[in-house]
Scaffold this motif. Sequence first.
Motif, PDB file in Angstrom:
ATOM      1  N   LEU A  17      29.179 -14.399 -11.533  1.00 36.40           N
ATOM      2  CA  LEU A  17      29.907 -15.105 -10.676  1.00 36.40           C
ATOM      3  C   LEU A  17      31.185 -14.322 -10.056  1.00 36.40           C
ATOM      4  CD1 LEU A  17      29.553 -18.450 -12.182  1.00 36.40           C
ATOM      5  CD2 LEU A  17      28.388 -17.744 -10.207  1.00 36.40           C
ATOM      6  N   ILE A  18      31.775 -13.766 -10.821  1.00 36.63           N
ATOM      7  CA  ILE A  18      33.086 -12.971 -10.242  1.00 36.63           C
ATOM      8  C   ILE A  18      32.733 -11.821  -9.433  1.00 36.63           C
ATOM      9  CG2 ILE A  18      34.899 -11.402 -11.368  1.00 36.63           C
ATOM     10  CD1 ILE A  18      35.047 -13.195 -13.547  1.00 36.63           C
ATOM     11  N   ASN A  19      31.644 -11.246  -9.434  1.00 29.27           N
ATOM     12  CA  ASN A  19      31.159 -10.102  -8.752  1.00 29.27           C
ATOM     13  C   ASN A  19      30.436 -10.753  -7.398  1.00 29.27           C
ATOM     14  OD1 ASN A  19      31.760  -7.670  -9.792  1.00 29.27           O
ATOM     15  ND2 ASN A  19      30.167  -7.781 -11.322  1.00 29.27           N
ATOM     16  N   LEU A  20      30.124 -11.730  -7.534  1.00 30.97           N
ATOM     17  CA  LEU A  20      29.586 -12.779  -6.375  1.00 30.97           C
ATOM     18  C   LEU A  20      30.630 -12.774  -5.422  1.00 30.97           C
ATOM     19  CD1 LEU A  20      27.002 -13.401  -5.075  1.00 30.97           C
ATOM     20  CD2 LEU A  20      27.325 -15.784  -6.203  1.00 30.97           C
ATOM     21  N   TYR A  29      33.338  -3.851  -3.431  1.00 36.75           N
ATOM     22  CA  TYR A  29      33.908  -3.927  -4.727  1.00 36.75           C
ATOM     23  C   TYR A  29      32.742  -4.472  -5.666  1.00 36.75           C
ATOM     24  CZ  TYR A  29      38.501  -4.537  -2.393  1.00 36.75           C
ATOM     25  OH  TYR A  29      39.525  -4.206  -1.993  1.00 36.75           O
ATOM     26  N   ALA A  30      31.818  -5.122  -5.085  1.00 35.35           N
ATOM     27  CA  ALA A  30      30.556  -5.430  -6.302  1.00 35.35           C
ATOM     28  C   ALA A  30      29.509  -4.297  -5.968  1.00 35.35           C
ATOM     29  CB  ALA A  30      30.030  -6.755  -5.521  1.00 35.35           C
ATOM     30  N   PHE A  33      28.218   1.129  -6.705  1.00 40.25           N
ATOM     31  CA  PHE A  33      27.017   2.181  -7.103  1.00 40.25           C
ATOM     32  C   PHE A  33      26.069   2.484  -5.888  1.00 40.25           C
ATOM     33  CE2 PHE A  33      26.326  -2.036  -8.816  1.00 40.25           C
ATOM     34  CZ  PHE A  33      24.889  -2.241  -8.328  1.00 40.25           C
ATOM     35  N   LEU A  34      26.073   1.582  -4.841  1.00 39.03           N
ATOM     36  CA  LEU A  34      25.155   1.848  -3.903  1.00 39.03           C
ATOM     37  C   LEU A  34      25.837   2.685  -2.544  1.00 39.03           C
ATOM     38  CD1 LEU A  34      23.262  -1.587  -3.547  1.00 39.03           C
ATOM     39  CD2 LEU A  34      22.407   0.510  -4.823  1.00 39.03           C
ATOM     40  N   ASP A  35      25.144   3.240  -1.804  1.00 43.19           N
ATOM     41  CA  ASP A  35      25.773   4.052  -0.851  1.00 43.19           C
ATOM     42  C   ASP A  35      25.903   3.177   0.456  1.00 43.19           C
ATOM     43  OD1 ASP A  35      23.011   4.284  -1.083  1.00 43.19           O
ATOM     44  OD2 ASP A  35      22.669   5.891   0.288  1.00 43.19           O
ATOM     45  N   ARG A  36      25.142   1.781   0.578  1.00 37.46           N
ATOM     46  CA  ARG A  36      25.438   1.259   1.613  1.00 37.46           C
ATOM     47  C   ARG A  36      25.532  -0.152   0.813  1.00 37.46           C
ATOM     48  NH1 ARG A  36      22.037   1.510   6.659  1.00 37.46           N
ATOM     49  NH2 ARG A  36      23.940   0.644   7.698  1.00 37.46           N
ATOM     50  N   SER A  37      26.311  -0.945   1.346  1.00 38.98           N
ATOM     51  CA  SER A  37      26.419  -2.278   0.670  1.00 38.98           C
ATOM     52  C   SER A  37      26.746  -3.160   1.784  1.00 38.98           C
ATOM     53  CB  SER A  37      27.386  -2.587  -0.351  1.00 38.98           C
ATOM     54  OG  SER A  37      28.766  -2.005   0.180  1.00 38.98           O
ATOM     55  N   LYS A  41      22.932  -8.143   0.020  1.00 39.97           N
ATOM     56  CA  LYS A  41      22.763  -7.358  -0.929  1.00 39.97           C
ATOM     57  C   LYS A  41      23.175  -8.037  -1.944  1.00 39.97           C
ATOM     58  CE  LYS A  41      21.046  -2.861   0.689  1.00 39.97           C
ATOM     59  NZ  LYS A  41      21.300  -1.490   0.588  1.00 39.97           N
ATOM     60  N   VAL A  42      24.764  -8.350  -1.973  1.00 40.95           N
ATOM     61  CA  VAL A  42      25.475  -8.917  -2.980  1.00 40.95           C
ATOM     62  C   VAL A  42      24.702 -10.183  -3.468  1.00 40.95           C
ATOM     63  CG1 VAL A  42      27.758 -10.077  -3.454  1.00 40.95           C
ATOM     64  CG2 VAL A  42      27.674  -7.772  -2.259  1.00 40.95           C
ATOM     65  N   ILE A  43      24.462 -11.206  -2.474  1.00 46.92           N
ATOM     66  CA  ILE A  43      23.975 -12.479  -2.783  1.00 46.92           C
ATOM     67  C   ILE A  43      22.606 -12.184  -3.573  1.00 46.92           C
ATOM     68  CG2 ILE A  43      22.780 -14.506  -1.772  1.00 46.92           C
ATOM     69  CD1 ILE A  43      24.805 -14.228   0.437  1.00 46.92           C
TER      70      ILE A  43
END
Length: 64
Positions: A17-20, A29-30, A33-37, A41-43
Amino acid sequence: MVEALIILVNILFYFSLINLVAGFIRPVYALWFLDRSNRLKVIWIFGSAGIILFVTKILLQLLA
């Protein structure tokens, strides 16, 4: 033993939840580790993890 698993699932659920929330503010921030965010993708990653962990948490509490 089940109580320890419930605590672990709770910690992972709140971490998700904090990362969301952090990913809504700034996706990098979340998803560092990915090159495109992006927010979708977070959801997808942390939202689905949160739902799975929430269901697991409820099922484990029914067992205990």
